[in-house]
Design a protein around this motif. Structure first.
Motif, PDB file in Angstrom:
ATOM      1  N   GLY A  46       0.822  -1.194   0.000  1.00 33.72           N
ATOM      2  CA  GLY A  46       0.000   0.000   0.000  1.00 33.72           C
ATOM      3  C   GLY A  46       0.854   1.241   0.000  1.00 33.72           C
ATOM      4  N   GLN A  47       0.228   2.370   0.347  1.00 30.96           N
ATOM      5  CA  GLN A  47       0.945   3.631   0.347  1.00 30.96           C
ATOM      6  C   GLN A  47       2.031   3.680   1.408  1.00 30.96           C
ATOM      7  N   ALA A  48       1.897   2.837   2.417  1.00 27.04           N
ATOM      8  CA  ALA A  48       2.874   2.886   3.502  1.00 27.04           C
ATOM      9  C   ALA A  48       4.298   2.707   2.987  1.00 27.04           C
ATOM     10  N   GLN A  49       4.446   1.989   1.868  1.00 27.62           N
ATOM     11  CA  GLN A  49       5.793   1.782   1.343  1.00 27.62           C
ATOM     12  C   GLN A  49       6.346   3.043   0.697  1.00 27.62           C
ATOM     13  N   GLN A  64       7.410  -2.001   7.332  1.00 30.90           N
ATOM     14  CA  GLN A  64       8.173  -0.904   6.750  1.00 30.90           C
ATOM     15  C   GLN A  64       8.278  -1.012   5.232  1.00 30.90           C
ATOM     16  N   VAL A  65       8.463  -2.232   4.733  1.00 29.34           N
ATOM     17  CA  VAL A  65       8.705  -2.417   3.304  1.00 29.34           C
ATOM     18  C   VAL A  65       7.407  -2.486   2.504  1.00 29.34           C
ATOM     19  N   SER A  66       6.405  -3.199   3.026  1.00 26.97           N
ATOM     20  CA  SER A  66       5.190  -3.440   2.246  1.00 26.97           C
ATOM     21  C   SER A  66       3.961  -2.744   2.786  1.00 26.97           C
ATOM     22  N   GLY A  67       4.032  -2.240   4.023  1.00 34.62           N
ATOM     23  CA  GLY A  67       2.852  -1.640   4.624  1.00 34.62           C
ATOM     24  C   GLY A  67       1.879  -2.661   5.170  1.00 34.62           C
ATOM     25  N   MET A  68       2.275  -3.931   5.193  1.00 30.24           N
ATOM     26  CA  MET A  68       1.400  -5.005   5.665  1.00 30.24           C
ATOM     27  C   MET A  68       2.144  -5.901   6.632  1.00 30.24           C
ATOM     28  N   SER A  69       1.382  -6.670   7.393  1.00 37.42           N
ATOM     29  CA  SER A  69       1.985  -7.703   8.231  1.00 37.42           C
ATOM     30  C   SER A  69       2.407  -8.862   7.339  1.00 37.42           C
ATOM     31  N   PRO A  70       3.292  -9.748   7.810  1.00 39.86           N
ATOM     32  CA  PRO A  70       3.698 -10.897   6.995  1.00 39.86           C
ATOM     33  C   PRO A  70       2.515 -11.754   6.536  1.00 39.86           C
ATOM     34  N   MET A 109      10.693 -13.086   0.611  1.00 38.49           N
ATOM     35  CA  MET A 109       9.523 -12.838  -0.230  1.00 38.49           C
ATOM     36  C   MET A 109       9.586 -13.664  -1.516  1.00 38.49           C
ATOM     37  N   VAL A 110      10.768 -13.710  -2.113  1.00 40.16           N
ATOM     38  CA  VAL A 110      10.932 -14.505  -3.339  1.00 40.16           C
ATOM     39  C   VAL A 110      10.677 -15.974  -3.047  1.00 40.16           C
TER      40      VAL A 110
END
Length: 327
Positions: A201-204, A255-261, A222-223
């Protein structure tokens, strides 16, 4: 044989001091001829929000008819930003928007364009987004709205809202996907040289300090997860694979994706399920298994939360487009 799919009529709302980038995205998606796709593309038009002459950012000018009644005669109205989030739009425009809304016309907004619809009073009780810089202002001025400051775009049925500038392109590609299916949307994205879907999201994009610990390990995780979506995963197992603590994993994902794992993992699985529903005839149980949901019920629940429709309806919509595209 050319498709008989009826193209939608799309009308862009233009105004003095028009946002050139946002408007350019709309023109690129809806007005550019695309004969290589083999489908009749959108019919595109523009309507002035006020009498001219209209100036466009960057020193350009625009000629557009001031015929607000045409908003009610289109399928989709696009509002590419608004010149000043603190400026109330002209009353005649707000009246025309309310009338078109009551006639069932669909709307979408880019960045500050949501302030126009909010001022028209048609968004009460709906979940919307805008550029993260405007989110608090929008929520304070219109407390009847549910403002999500993180989403790149939000589909609420009759209205789709998007975040700032480039997020509008994500939203417009999403609309193409809804109208023509994933194959066509992917071809359009390739021509634009952009990804057909952006994670997160925008958080990134909000200014934040770069994580000090192991961003390379997170990227590698992630990969790896994308290659093993069918397997069960927990926060602890993901943290162990990345050789970091669960707390560090949670913080870096945010921090990177704006989401939890787990939210990120769910969206990746939904994206895979969308691909399988579009490109195969697998039974729903098989789709659920390959995408890592474990059961049809879990697939349906998460799919509806993310895509806002059921897997069966999604496949039906895509199948309705495919015969016309290949005929």
């Amino acid at each position: 044989m050319e498709s008989t799919l009826r193209p939608r009529q799309v009308t862009a709302l233009v105004y003095d001091r028009l946002c050139a980038f946002e408007y350019g995205c709309v023109v690129e998606l809806f007005d550019l001829h695309r004969p290589e796709l083999g489908v009749p593309w959108y019919h595109f038009d523009r309507v002035a929000a006020e009498p001219g002459p209209l100036q466009v950012s960057g020193g350009m000018s625009m000629d557009a008819p001031y015929q607000l009644s045409r908003l009610a005669e289109t399928d989709l109205v696009v509002i590419p930003g608004w010149r000043d989030a603190d400026e109330r739009p002209p009353q005649a425009l707000l009246d025309a928007i309310r009338y078109a809304w009551d006639q069932g016309v669909a709307f979408c907004t880019i960045c500050s364009g949501v302030f126009v619809l909010a001022a028209a009073g048609v968004l009460a009780g709906r979940r919307v987004t805008t550029h993260w810089r405007y989110a608090e202002r929008l929520a304070a001025r219109y407390p009847e709205l549910e403002v999500d400051a993180d989403a790149l775009y939000i589909d609420e049925g009759q209205v789709v809202t998007s975040a700032g500038s480039a997020a509008g392109l994500d939203m417009l590609l999403y609309l193409v996907r809804k109208d023509y299916g994933g194959k066509i949307a992917n071809q359009v994205a390739q021509r634009l040289v952009v990804p057909p879907f952006r994670d997160g999201g925008q958080a990134q994009f909000v200014p934040r300090p770069v994580p000090e610990e192991g961003p390379g390990r997170l990227q590698a995780l992630m990969v790896w997860l994308r290659q093993h979506l069918h397997e069960p995963h927990s926060v602890d197992s993901m943290a162990a694979h990345a050789a970091m603590s669960a707390r560090t994993l949670q913080r870096q994902f945010l921090q990177v994706s704006g989401m939890s794992p787990l939210d990120w993992l769910t969206r990746e699985r939904v994206a895979l399920a969308q691909h399988l529903l579009e490109s195969s005839q697998l039974e729903l149980a098989e789709v659920a298994e390959q995408a890592g949901f474990g059961s049809e019920e879990s697939l349906r629940r998460h799919f509806r939360r993310v895509v806002l429709t059921s897997p069966a309806q999604y496949r039906k919509q895509f199948a309705a487009v495919m015969p016309q595209l290949t005929s």
